[in-house]
Write a protein that holds these residues in place. Structure first.
Motif, PDB file in Angstrom:
ATOM      1  N   ILE A   1       0.771  -1.144  -0.039  1.00  0.00           N
ATOM      2  CA  ILE A   1       0.053  -0.053  -0.013  1.00  0.00           C
ATOM      3  C   ILE A   1       0.794   1.300   0.017  1.00  0.00           C
ATOM      4  O   ILE A   1       1.611   1.429   0.745  1.00  0.00           O
ATOM      5  N   SER A   2       0.860   1.898  -0.982  1.00  0.00           N
ATOM      6  CA  SER A   2       1.601   3.307  -1.247  1.00  0.00           C
ATOM      7  C   SER A   2       0.870   4.403  -0.668  1.00  0.00           C
ATOM      8  O   SER A   2      -0.444   4.659  -0.939  1.00  0.00           O
ATOM      9  N   SER A   3       1.290   5.550  -0.300  1.00  0.00           N
ATOM     10  CA  SER A   3       0.668   6.891   0.048  1.00  0.00           C
ATOM     11  C   SER A   3      -0.563   6.583   0.862  1.00  0.00           C
ATOM     12  O   SER A   3      -1.675   6.930   0.297  1.00  0.00           O
ATOM     13  N   SER A   4      -0.683   5.882   1.995  1.00  0.00           N
ATOM     14  CA  SER A   4      -1.860   5.517   2.512  1.00  0.00           C
ATOM     15  C   SER A   4      -2.425   6.718   2.722  1.00  0.00           C
ATOM     16  O   SER A   4      -2.262   7.768   3.165  1.00  0.00           O
ATOM     17  N   GLN A   5      -4.084   6.369   2.706  1.00  0.00           N
ATOM     18  CA  GLN A   5      -5.181   7.129   3.307  1.00  0.00           C
ATOM     19  C   GLN A   5      -5.616   6.770   4.434  1.00  0.00           C
ATOM     20  O   GLN A   5      -5.900   5.596   4.609  1.00  0.00           O
ATOM     21  N   THR A   6      -6.636   7.588   5.180  1.00  0.00           N
ATOM     22  CA  THR A   6      -7.404   7.086   6.223  1.00  0.00           C
ATOM     23  C   THR A   6      -8.483   6.273   5.842  1.00  0.00           C
ATOM     24  O   THR A   6      -8.867   5.089   6.471  1.00  0.00           O
ATOM     25  N   THR A   7      -8.849   6.188   4.440  1.00  0.00           N
ATOM     26  CA  THR A   7     -10.057   5.311   3.933  1.00  0.00           C
ATOM     27  C   THR A   7      -9.245   3.950   3.639  1.00  0.00           C
ATOM     28  O   THR A   7     -10.060   2.993   3.565  1.00  0.00           O
ATOM     29  N   ASP A   8      -8.044   3.732   3.865  1.00  0.00           N
ATOM     30  CA  ASP A   8      -7.422   2.380   3.877  1.00  0.00           C
ATOM     31  C   ASP A   8      -7.635   1.646   5.220  1.00  0.00           C
ATOM     32  O   ASP A   8      -7.191   0.482   4.827  1.00  0.00           O
ATOM     33  N   SER A   9      -7.905   2.369   6.273  1.00  0.00           N
ATOM     34  CA  SER A   9      -8.136   1.568   7.381  1.00  0.00           C
ATOM     35  C   SER A   9      -9.250   0.636   7.350  1.00  0.00           C
ATOM     36  O   SER A   9      -9.897   0.358   6.426  1.00  0.00           O
ATOM     37  N   GLY A  10      -8.879  -0.358   8.178  1.00  0.00           N
ATOM     38  CA  GLY A  10      -9.688  -1.750   8.137  1.00  0.00           C
ATOM     39  C   GLY A  10      -8.700  -2.939   8.158  1.00  0.00           C
ATOM     40  O   GLY A  10      -7.677  -2.900   8.720  1.00  0.00           O
ATOM     41  N   VAL A  11      -9.365  -4.183   7.971  1.00  0.00           N
ATOM     42  CA  VAL A  11      -8.861  -5.357   8.077  1.00  0.00           C
ATOM     43  C   VAL A  11      -8.406  -5.882   6.734  1.00  0.00           C
ATOM     44  O   VAL A  11      -9.242  -5.824   5.972  1.00  0.00           O
ATOM     45  N   TYR A  12      -7.286  -6.414   6.609  1.00  0.00           N
ATOM     46  CA  TYR A  12      -6.794  -6.979   5.319  1.00  0.00           C
ATOM     47  C   TYR A  12      -6.582  -8.504   5.341  1.00  0.00           C
ATOM     48  O   TYR A  12      -5.903  -8.788   6.296  1.00  0.00           O
ATOM     49  N   PHE A  13      -7.139  -9.193   4.633  1.00  0.00           N
ATOM     50  CA  PHE A  13      -7.183 -10.743   4.817  1.00  0.00           C
ATOM     51  C   PHE A  13      -6.610 -11.149   3.283  1.00  0.00           C
ATOM     52  O   PHE A  13      -6.857 -10.499   2.271  1.00  0.00           O
ATOM     53  N   CYS A  14      -5.727 -12.256   3.520  1.00  0.00           N
ATOM     54  CA  CYS A  14      -5.496 -13.026   2.352  1.00  0.00           C
ATOM     55  C   CYS A  14      -6.165 -14.484   2.665  1.00  0.00           C
ATOM     56  O   CYS A  14      -6.455 -14.949   3.521  1.00  0.00           O
ATOM     57  N   ALA A  15      -6.357 -14.880   1.399  1.00  0.00           N
ATOM     58  CA  ALA A  15      -7.074 -16.100   1.410  1.00  0.00           C
ATOM     59  C   ALA A  15      -6.691 -17.217   0.365  1.00  0.00           C
ATOM     60  O   ALA A  15      -6.490 -16.902  -0.741  1.00  0.00           O
ATOM     61  N   HIS A  16      -6.389 -18.433   0.550  1.00  0.00           N
ATOM     62  CA  HIS A  16      -6.024 -19.337  -0.571  1.00  0.00           C
ATOM     63  C   HIS A  16      -6.670 -20.543  -0.713  1.00  0.00           C
ATOM     64  O   HIS A  16      -7.393 -21.136   0.210  1.00  0.00           O
ATOM     65  N   HIS A  17      -6.628 -21.126  -1.881  1.00  0.00           N
ATOM     66  CA  HIS A  17      -7.202 -22.313  -2.263  1.00  0.00           C
ATOM     67  C   HIS A  17      -6.246 -23.112  -2.524  1.00  0.00           C
ATOM     68  O   HIS A  17      -5.230 -22.778  -3.303  1.00  0.00           O
ATOM     69  N   SER A  18      -6.257 -24.287  -2.443  1.00  0.00           N
ATOM     70  CA  SER A  18      -5.431 -25.455  -2.889  1.00  0.00           C
ATOM     71  C   SER A  18      -6.220 -26.632  -3.391  1.00  0.00           C
ATOM     72  O   SER A  18      -6.868 -27.356  -2.469  1.00  0.00           O
ATOM     73  N   GLY A  19      -6.037 -27.187  -4.748  1.00  0.00           N
ATOM     74  CA  GLY A  19      -6.658 -28.277  -4.921  1.00  0.00           C
ATOM     75  C   GLY A  19      -8.120 -28.231  -4.650  1.00  0.00           C
ATOM     76  O   GLY A  19      -8.863 -27.321  -5.171  1.00  0.00           O
ATOM     77  N   ASN A  20      -8.692 -29.008  -4.087  1.00  0.00           N
ATOM     78  CA  ASN A  20     -10.142 -29.108  -3.982  1.00  0.00           C
ATOM     79  C   ASN A  20     -10.681 -28.743  -2.472  1.00  0.00           C
ATOM     80  O   ASN A  20     -11.772 -28.816  -1.940  1.00  0.00           O
TER      81      ASN A  20
END
Lengths: 115, 108
Positions: free
Chosen positions: B74-93
């Motif tokens: 995230i570059s040049s962050s802004q107050t609207t960037d606040s919150g929770v960031y999740f990554c999520a992953h699939h593998s196979g089935n």
């Protein structure tokens, strides 16, 4: 185009009651998945349906059930509600439910409070 | 089962600062997604990135599938960037497996 829609937005139930949550996927999407998110955690997988068939089930008790209708909308049912079922319930839709994993898009969620 | 670990768990930034969020996963990847969850709970899709690099405005992401990690910049962050960031992953089935998230607070 409309995104994934869920109803209701908020719900308050009493322990022991039953609840039905509803989800309509993005037009053209045939797969719907349900997730439970408790406070402070990431969403946890409950069910996936594709072409009206259950394609996956997470580690949730039999009190949780779901179904998908011919128009690809879905319902999540929870019986005999417990306090621990209080959570944000999220629905996601994607193009298919097979091994090729397409991007999933989430609805705004239903916030369930059990008292 | 598949594990997804995100770091840092919490991050406080001054407006205008840059940041890097990391996601490590335990299995080969078919799908890796980054989401931003706003204060109302809506998960907003940021990137679908099983491999390579993508950019969208001030945000960019890189997934190195062979080394089982993904980065969100995230570059040049802004107050609207606040919150929770999740990554999520699939593998196979497997279903989409989420990390516990990074809670970002951007202060003016």
């Amino acid at each position: 185009d409309a995104g994934v829609t869920q109803s209701p937005t908020h719900l308050i139930k009493t322990r022991g009651q039953h609840v039905t949550l509803r989800c309509s996927p993005i037009s053209g999407h045939k797969s719907v998945s349900w997730y439970q998110q408790v406070l402070g955690q990431g969403p946890q997988f409950i069910f996936q349906y594709y072409e009206k068939e259950e394609r996956g089930r997470g580690n949730f008790p039999d009190r949780f059930s779901a179904r998908q209708f011919p128009n690809y909308s879905s319902e999540l049912n929870v019986n005999a509600l417990l306090l621990g079922d209080s959570a944000l319930y999220l629905c996601a839709s994607s193009l298919t439910g097979g091994l090729i994993r397409y991007e999933q898009y989430f609805g705004p969620g239903t916030r369930l409070t059990v008292t | 089962g598949i594990q997804v670990e995100q770091s840092p768990p919490d991050l406080i930034l001054q407006e205008g600062a840059n940041s890097t969020l990391r996601c490590n996963f335990s299995d080969s990847v078919n799908n890796l997604q980054w989401f931003h969850q706003n204060p109302w709970g809506q998960l907003i899709n940021l990137f679908y990135i099983p491999s390579g690099t993508k950019q969208n405005g001030r945000l960019s992401a890189t997934t190195v599938a062979t080394e089982r990690y993904s980065l969100l910049y995230i570059s040049s962050s802004q107050t609207t960037d606040s919150g929770v960031y999740f990554c999520a992953h699939h593998s196979g089935n497997t279903p989409l497996v989420f990390g516990k998230g990074t809670r970002l607070s951007v202060i003016a």
